[in-house]
Design a protein around this motif. Structure first.
Motif, PDB file in Angstrom:
ATOM      1  N   GLU A   1      -3.267   8.479  -3.503  1.00 17.21           N
ATOM      2  CA  GLU A   1      -3.388   9.835  -4.050  1.00 17.21           C
ATOM      3  C   GLU A   1      -3.798   9.843  -5.518  1.00 17.21           C
ATOM      4  O   GLU A   1      -4.640  10.622  -5.929  1.00 17.21           O
ATOM      5  CB  GLU A   1      -2.074  10.601  -3.859  1.00 17.21           C
TER       6      GLU A   1
ATOM      7  N   TYR B   1       0.862  -1.182   0.000  1.00 22.70           N
ATOM      8  CA  TYR B   1       0.000   0.000   0.000  1.00 22.70           C
ATOM      9  C   TYR B   1       0.900   1.234   0.000  1.00 22.70           C
ATOM     10  O   TYR B   1       1.674   1.457   0.924  1.00 22.70           O
ATOM     11  CB  TYR B   1      -0.914  -0.027   1.226  1.00 22.70           C
ATOM     12  N   THR B   2       0.815   2.030  -1.031  1.00 22.13           N
ATOM     13  CA  THR B   2       1.704   3.199  -1.158  1.00 22.13           C
ATOM     14  C   THR B   2       0.891   4.486  -1.180  1.00 22.13           C
ATOM     15  O   THR B   2      -0.311   4.469  -1.450  1.00 22.13           O
ATOM     16  CB  THR B   2       2.528   3.133  -2.454  1.00 22.13           C
ATOM     17  N   LYS B   3       1.582   5.545  -0.901  1.00 28.15           N
ATOM     18  CA  LYS B   3       0.993   6.877  -0.962  1.00 28.15           C
ATOM     19  C   LYS B   3       0.466   7.156  -2.381  1.00 28.15           C
ATOM     20  O   LYS B   3      -0.589   7.738  -2.565  1.00 28.15           O
ATOM     21  CB  LYS B   3       2.094   7.875  -0.595  1.00 28.15           C
ATOM     22  N   ALA B   4       1.259   6.703  -3.387  1.00 25.14           N
ATOM     23  CA  ALA B   4       0.885   6.942  -4.779  1.00 25.14           C
ATOM     24  C   ALA B   4      -0.463   6.276  -5.082  1.00 25.14           C
ATOM     25  O   ALA B   4      -1.306   6.862  -5.773  1.00 25.14           O
ATOM     26  CB  ALA B   4       1.971   6.413  -5.710  1.00 25.14           C
TER      27      ALA B   4
END
Lengths: 564, 347
Positions: free
Chosen positions: A97, A91-94
């Protein structure tokens, strides 16, 4: 038309046809591969879109069994907090967002436990749902890579990793990076599909596709051969067949008829005649040019003595050399530059530089030994327009210039010798008078002082009678040597009369004169025979202010010494 | 006569063909573009996606006068791959190596007319050891001074420096250099390995390791020392750290100002759905510098002079070279959730 010509035509036409056909087959194969790639891309994008659609409407239950091909699934609320996660580790910020911004998100490739994976996320009414899937699909015998936007690619069949930065950076869809051709499909979402094909295999496929054309050419050649054999067997002239071919418009231009042959022969003769005429005209031109050159050379020959006659100083000699260099340059356009080296002096005009004169380069150069020096010429001659005749004339002229310069040198030498007494090598009385007259004028201006000494050999006639004239000459030479050794470079001395010498001591004090007088007398007395000498000295300005007064005073004192 | 004519035409044909061949060879040789090889490890594939994206953006923004080629390698084959590439005629390379990997290239590069520009090697010994090796990052000496100054300014008294074990040349040099600079300020420091137990008393921890090791060791640090300040060296900062809650509040050094990016750079990044980070920006700069070296046909012997005498415009504005490395600021960021907050810069 001859049979040989026909076969050559057939062969050339076949090669051209085969080459064009091979090229088109190559393009066909390449386009086929591109279409295949588009098909794979369609399948791939449909799969991704299907997943996006599926997850956009799905609601995750509390317990999920992941279907094959799906490695993990995650549900995120609108604030970015994880609600549920099953086997989902990246799970990434990218992910959050970009899903919020664009409604969906497809991640770059990740390496999950040794196998490639991508994350596909979609916005749902309750938040975001994302899944991790293995992007690989089974495509046998194809080297197709799925490449993410950072340039990393993974082979759809075997999972091999490879970088594609230089391929993605290019705008073209077909990129040759020897030994491969890369066929690039339009970017879908975050991915580009790239087909990597060996160029050799492409050529091989194109050759296979061109096979019917080669068969056709082979058949054509075989039929021609068979026809030839048939006509020969039937004892029918092959010309009959060739005449038939000659009637075909396309071949007729290769073969002329009898009257055309006659015209051709006539034309050849005319051409030959024209060539001869041109040759004759060029010879005439050459002769005219040589004549014109000769006239210019003659003019210069006539002018040379006049140029060197006018010389009365070193400067005018330099001017003469410059004029000669200029005249040589003006002889012809083929002379592009002239350089003359005489002793340490250098003159250059046109394209010749002083560097050319100091270094023996590739330019034409000639050195001529003159009477007392060396005269060097460096000429820049145009290698295309300079004829051999012109060059020979030029060499002759340069030698002539050498002779003229030699004559000038001889004349100078002669003038120089007139200034000196040949026996004693001291100045003549006339030269002495001229120089000392000038010195006295300087003394007057500078208010200096100087001394005049007159040395006379007493009873020189008796000496000659007693010891012979040869011994008398030896004595004169000896005294002149003593005078030379006893005077400074600024002093002036001469043979004053048949048996007398005069010395002018510049800036010489009266007090020092006694010692100098004694020195000279002492040295003369050392001569092997007995010699009687009279010496008279006068001083400027005490004894007079003109040359005549001073010499007269010195003579008187010399005489009075005799009397005393 | 006929034989003579055939012979004459044959000779003329051969001469014409020979002239045409020579002209073609001359034409192709003259128009052959200089080649730059971009080396990427494929055994740790996706960990380098940010650097690759930086390189790709740079190549797309550059004119077509230099040819870029991808050179894939497995970490164990680095020397062999570079040797083969040099033999194939490539004279310019862009790399993204660790200091330890770079030190292995000593024998491969020295004595060859090739130039290698790396984006992340920082060890000054390695940089000076390899003749034609240049780096886009400032050296560890500068970074150590910056970290020591920061600690001194914050008035921390007992520092625990933890070094990793994946890049020994970098980790040993930087940690000892930081300890030495701290000693000059009269600050106590202890260096320990990441796999050893954390016994030392400390009011601040400095981590000299990769981001993966940071994620592994952070729970131990938090359990032993609580929420004391943790400062990470440049190598610790990448996307891994930003995507983890464990690194929240950590301070990291960085060689780029991540907020100061051109609009076009940001737009390109948005298109490929990535966020900027330091390795990406440095990779961009490395490609730009290598492109200029190749385009100008700079020989290895003239490279240092060329780099020292030019200013380059990279992802983060203008930068210059000095002593084979870039003279840039050291930025201190705090990791806040999944974003970075700039604390200040040091030069």
């Amino acid at each position: 038309m001859t049979f040989k010509r026909f076969v050559i035509f057939l062969a050339v036409a076949s090669v051209v046809f085969a080459s064009i056909d091979l090229y088109f087959q190559f393009v066909n194969v390449r386009n086929e591969l591109n279409e295949e790639l588009t098909d794979v891309s369609t399948v791939f994008s449909q799969r991704i879109e299907g997943i996006i659609h599926l997850i956009s409407i799905m609601k995750l239950p509390d317990n999920v069994t992941l279907p094959p091909g799906i490695k993990g699934v995650i549900e995120i609320d609108n604030e970015g907090n994880v609600v549920r996660s099953y086997g989902f580790n990246d799970y990434t910020k990218a992910l959050y967002e970009f899903s919020v911004m664009s409604g969906s998100y497809i991640s770059p490739l990740i390496n999950l436990d040794g196998s490639p994976a991508i994350t596909i996320a979609s916005k749902t009414p309750s938040g975001i749902i994302a899944v991790e899937i293995d992007p690989r699909i089974s495509i046998p015998d194809r080297n197709i890579y799925i490449v993410d936007q950072s340039g990393f690619g993974v082979n759809l069949s075997d999972g091999e990793w490879k970088t594609f930065i230089s391929i993605l950076a290019k705008n073209s869809n077909f990129i040759i990076e020897w030994p491969y051709l890369f066929i690039k499909d339009a970017t879908y979402g975050n991915y580009t599909l790239v087909n990597q094909v060996r160029i050799s295999s492409l050529i091989y496929r194109a050759l296979i596709a061109s096979l019917p054309s080669y068969v056709l050419i082979f058949v054509l050649f075989s039929l021609t051969g068979l026809l030839y054999l048939y006509l020969k067997k039937k004892d029918r002239p092959i010309e009959e067949f060739l005449n038939f071919l000659g009637e075909i418009k396309i071949f007729s231009k290769y073969e002329g008829k009898e009257d055309q042959k006659f015209v051709k022969n006539y034309n050849d003769l005319v051409n030959e005649w024209n060539k001869l005429s041109k040759g004759y005209a060029s010879v005439i031109d050459e002769i005219s040019q040589t004549n014109a050159d000769l006239i210019k050379f003659n003019d210069l020959y006539a002018e040379l003595p006049m140029i060197f006659e006018r010389i009365d100083s070193e400067e005018s000699f330099n001017d003469a050399i410059k004029i000669v260099a200029r005249r040589i340059l003006d002889l012809s356009k083929c002379v592009k530059g002239v350089g003359v080296k005489y002793g340490q002096k250098i003159f250059n005009i046109g394209t010749i530089t002083s560097y050319d004169l100091q270094n023996n380069g590739t330019k034409f150069n000639l050195e001529i030994k003159t009477h007392s020096n060396t005269l060097g010429f460096v000429l820049d001659l145009d290698r295309f327009t300079t004829t051999d005749i012109f060059k020979e004339l030029l060499i002759s002229l340069l030698h002539h210039i050498g002779s003229v310069v030699s004559m000038h040198e001889l004349r100078e030498e002669r003038n120089e010798s007139a200034r000196y007494d040949p026996l004693t090598e001291l100045l003549t009385r006339q030269e002495f008078s001229n120089l000392v007259f000038r010195e006295i004028e300087i003394l007057k201006r500078e208010q200096g002082q100087s001394a005049f000494v007159l040395i006379d050999i007493k009873d020189f006639r008796e000496f000659n009678e007693r010891y012979g004239h040869f011994e008398g000459d030896v004595l004169m030479k000896y005294i002149s040597k003593v005078i030379k050794n006893s005077t400074r470079i600024t002093d002036i001395s001469c043979r004053w009369g048949e048996d007398s010498f005069a010395i002018y001591f510049a800036n010489f004090r009266k007090t020092d004169m006694k010692a100098k007088e004694a020195e000279i007398l002492g040295k003369i007395k050392e001569f092997k025979r007995e010699v009687n000498i009279k010496i008279g000295v006068s001083y400027y300005p005490q004894d007079g202010e003109t040359f005549e007064e001073l010499m007269k005073m010195a003579e008187e004192r010399s005489e009075s010494e005799n009397e005393s | 006569m006929k034989k003579y004519l055939i012979k004459k035409y044959l000779i003329i044909s051969i001469v014409i063909i020979a002239i045409a061949l020579v002209a073609m060879i001359f034409f192709f040789e003259r128009n052959r573009k200089p080649v730059v090889g971009i080396l990427f490890p494929i055994d740790s594939a996706t960990a380098y996606s940010d650097r690759m994206a930086g390189a790709l953006i740079a190549i797309k923004s550059l004119p077509d006068s230099v040819k870029f080629v991808d050179i894939d390698f497995k970490s164990s084959d680095l020397s062999t791959v570079i040797s083969k590439s040099i033999k194939s005629g490539i004279r310019y390379f862009v790399t993204f190596l660790t200091s330890s990997q770079a030190s292995e290239l000593r024998n491969v590069l020295n004595g060859k007319d090739v130039i290698l520009v790396d984006s992340q090697v920082t060890n000054p010994v390695v940089i000076n050891e390899i003749k034609d090796f240049y780096t886009i990052s400032p050296t560890d000496t500068i970074q150590a001074s910056a970290i020591a100054d920061y600690i001194h300014a914050k008035n921390y008294k007992n520092i625990l420096i933890i070094k990793g074990d994946q890049n020994p040349i970098y980790e040993n040099y930087l940690s000892s250099r930081i300890a030495s600079d701290l000693h000059n300020y009269g600050i106590n420091s202890v260096i320990t390995d990441a796999n050893q137990s954390l016994n030392a008393t400390a009011d601040c921890v400095v981590l000299v390791m990769s981001s993966n090791r940071v994620i592994e060791i952070m729970p131990q640090i938090r359990s032993r020392y609580g929420m004391i300040p943790v400062i990470g060296s440049d190598w610790t900062l990448d996307q891994t750290l930003l995507n983890s809650n464990l690194s929240n509040g950590m301070i990291v050094t960085c060689f780029a100002d991540l907020a100061n990016l051109s609009k076009s750079f940001k737009e390109l990044l948005y298109k490929i759905k990535m966020f900027p980070d330091s390795p990406m920006l440095l990779a961009y700069n490395a490609v730009i510098v290598t492109f200029l070296l190749a385009e100008n046909g700079v020989r290895a012997d003239d490279a240092e002079k060329f780099l020292d005498s030019h200013a380059f415009f990279g992802s983060n504005g203008e930068f210059t070279f000095s002593n084979k490395s870039v003279s840039s600021k050291i930025y201190f960021y705090r990791i806040s959730g999944e974003s970075l907050t700039l604390l200040g810069s040091w030069r």
